[in-house]
Design an enzyme around this catalytic site. Structure first.
Site, mmCIF file in Angstrom:
data_model
loop_
_atom_site.group_PDB
_atom_site.id
_atom_site.type_symbol
_atom_site.label_atom_id
_atom_site.label_comp_id
_atom_site.label_asym_id
_atom_site.label_seq_id
_atom_site.Cartn_x
_atom_site.Cartn_y
_atom_site.Cartn_z
ATOM 1 N N LYS A 81 90.001 52.209 68.590
ATOM 2 C CA LYS A 81 90.355 52.206 67.162
ATOM 3 C C LYS A 81 90.821 50.808 66.735
ATOM 4 O O LYS A 81 91.155 49.976 67.585
ATOM 5 C CB LYS A 81 91.459 53.248 66.912
ATOM 6 C CG LYS A 81 92.749 52.980 67.664
ATOM 7 C CD LYS A 81 93.657 54.216 67.688
ATOM 8 C CE LYS A 81 94.944 53.941 68.435
ATOM 9 N NZ LYS A 81 95.745 55.172 68.616
ATOM 10 N N TYR A 301 109.281 25.119 55.009
ATOM 11 C CA TYR A 301 109.759 25.897 53.858
ATOM 12 C C TYR A 301 111.225 26.256 53.989
ATOM 13 O O TYR A 301 111.693 26.630 55.069
ATOM 14 C CB TYR A 301 108.960 27.192 53.737
ATOM 15 C CG TYR A 301 107.613 27.043 53.063
ATOM 16 C CD1 TYR A 301 107.496 26.495 51.793
ATOM 17 C CD2 TYR A 301 106.467 27.468 53.718
ATOM 18 C CE1 TYR A 301 106.246 26.381 51.179
ATOM 19 C CE2 TYR A 301 105.221 27.365 53.115
ATOM 20 C CZ TYR A 301 105.115 26.817 51.836
ATOM 21 O OH TYR A 301 103.891 26.709 51.243
HETATM 22 C C1 LIG Z 1 96.163 55.252 69.946
HETATM 23 C C2 LIG Z 1 96.096 56.507 70.689
HETATM 24 C C3 LIG Z 1 95.865 56.506 72.075
HETATM 25 C C4 LIG Z 1 95.875 55.253 72.897
HETATM 26 O O1 LIG Z 1 97.224 54.869 73.067
HETATM 27 P P1 LIG Z 1 97.675 53.581 73.909
HETATM 28 O O2 LIG Z 1 99.146 53.659 73.890
HETATM 29 O O3 LIG Z 1 97.146 52.389 73.170
HETATM 30 O O4 LIG Z 1 97.080 53.695 75.267
HETATM 31 C C5 LIG Z 1 95.674 57.728 72.702
HETATM 32 N N1 LIG Z 1 95.750 58.886 72.004
HETATM 33 C C6 LIG Z 1 96.013 58.941 70.677
HETATM 34 C C7 LIG Z 1 96.104 60.226 69.976
HETATM 35 C C8 LIG Z 1 96.203 57.737 69.977
HETATM 36 O O5 LIG Z 1 96.480 57.782 68.667
#
Ligand SMILES: *Cc1c(COP(=O)(O)O)cnc(C)c1O
Length: 413
Positions: A81, A301
């Site tokens: 993702k 800044y």
């Molecule tokens: C993002 C996510 C993962 C992966 O999690 P990590 O901590 O990056 O390994 C797995 N399951 C779900 C439901 C997620 O939202």
């Protein structure tokens, strides 16, 4: 290369940068400069690149194989993702396919479409679930929704009955995070409704751990036990609970399907242990200008930091628009985060701007402090997890905030 060169000279170490001094000889010999330019040209880096992001796909594959080996009884999916946590879906998915990764989790249907274009035969699971009226697109992409509520289950069931096809979907159960998933009281209700349950193919039952980053947290075992209880009400299907940190909790959390994300990308999943994963990422910016700044002068800044002593200051070509968080800057109260120039620490001075950072290169050997030189911001001697912690955040946010301006170099082996 004619004007504005860093006015670093052999004898005095550093000169004050002004336009009129730009004719001073550079510190690198012309052969050295030519060989460095050739090195980057061979990597395909255009001379104009203001930043470099090295992404080690071989390390991602090593991390994936380490999980495959650690979970012998389970399928190892990959969570890709958010553009593979900012590192580039289009490169990461084909790399993982070479290690036979069959299942990819994404957040939404746009990401599912990108994965489908890269991996025709792969299984794609969409964590955000079924938005109203999106079932047709799932079917077109041959993607599976993670059904997160009874409403979603009914809508998917209705869709399947309309098509006369038992299409695959996952069900997520709420076990303690109170984020997404069927509530415990929904599950027996569903059991009373065999027509709905038999109208689609239940491809997995899953839940998500809220505190797996802390192996001592009691919620881990509570969620596992609630999950085991609830899933018995549903038809037999592969079970999945573990993200990266969940895998590291041990065998009892592996079940049938594991879903690592952050650790594939070298990020820290578990607090307070040494991060066992291979590092993947290195972000570099370039020196635009070097100058001598006198004690008592403010930097950047808001005049947030005033120099206590004379300093040699380099201005770099990256800023918060490149995911180098503004919280990493320095002030009179708090020293800035540290960058590395060929292994030599150079702390941030003053605030981080959108496109620029100023660093203290007084302790770096003069011959390294050249206009155009590459400075490590993240990785390459700057551990990402510690940098993230310094900014009050974690690897997840650091990686997904990297921005689109870096010239990316993907290392295959
Ligand atoms: C993002 C996510 C993962 C992966 O999690 P990590 O901590 O990056 O390994 C797995 N399951 C779900 C439901 C997620 O939202």
């Amino acid at each position: 290369m004619s004007c504005g060169s860093a006015s670093v000279t052999k004898d005095q170490g550093v000169g004050v940068q002004t336009a009129s001094q730009s004719t001073q000889p550079p510190h690198l010999s012309s052969e050295q400069a030519a060989s460095r330019a050739q090195f980057y040209a061979e990597l395909g880096v255009p001379p104009s690149a203001s930043g470099l992001l090295h992404i080690d796909l071989a390390a991602i594959r090593r991390n994936y194989r380490a999980f495959v080996d650690a979970c012998p009884g389970a399928e190892c999916a990959a969570v890709v993702k958010a553009d593979a946590y900012g590192l580039g879906l289009e490169e990461v998915v084909p790399a993982l396919r070479r290690d036979n990764c069959q299942t990819f989790f994404v957040a939404n249907l746009d990401e599912a479409e990108r994965v489908r274009n890269l991996a025709l035969g792969a299984r794609i699971c969409v964590l955000s679930g079924l938005l109203p009226a999106s079932a047709d697109k799932f079917t077109r992409l041959n993607a599976e929704p993670v059904l997160n509520s009874l409403e979603e289950v009914w809508e998917w069931s209705h869709h399947c009955q309309g098509l006369g096809r038992r299409l695959a979907a996952l069900i997520q159960l709420e076990t303690g995070m109170n984020r997404l998933g069927l509530l415990p009281e929904d599950v027996p209700a569903l059991t009373q409704d065999p027509a709905t349950l038999s109208s689609f193919k239940l491809s997995a039952v899953m839940t998500h751990l809220g505190c797996a980053n802390d192996p001592t947290h009691p919620l881990n075992a509570t969620q596992l036990s609630r999950f085991e209880t609830l899933r018995r009400f549903l038809p037999e299907a592969p079970a999945s609970i573990a993200n990266s940190a969940g895998i590291m909790l041990g065998d009892s959390y592996h079940l049938d399907l594991v879903r690592p994300g952050i650790a594939l990308y070298g990020g820290r999943a578990v607090d307070d242990i040494e991060n066992p994963m291979s590092p993947v990422l290195r972000a570099q910016a370039r020196i635009l200008q070097v100058k001598h700044v006198a004690a008592g002068e403010p930097i950047g800044y808001g005049s947030a930091q005033t120099l206590q002593t004379d300093r040699r200051v380099a201005t770099l070509s990256a800023g918060y628009a490149d995911g180098y968080f503004r919280a990493l800057g320095g002030s009179d109260e708090t020293p800035g985060a540290v960058t590395m120039l060929e292994g030599h620490p150079a702390p941030i001075l003053g605030r981080v701007s959108m496109d620029l950072i100023t660093i203290d290169v007084s302790e770096v050997p003069g011959e390294l402090v050249q206009r155009g030189a590459f400075v490590d911001l993240i990785g390459g001697g700057v551990p990402p997890d510690r940098l993230a912690a310094r900014a009050g955040t974690m690897d997840y946010e650091l990686f997904t905030s990297l921005g689109r301006r870096y010239h990316r170099i993907y290392v295959h082996d």
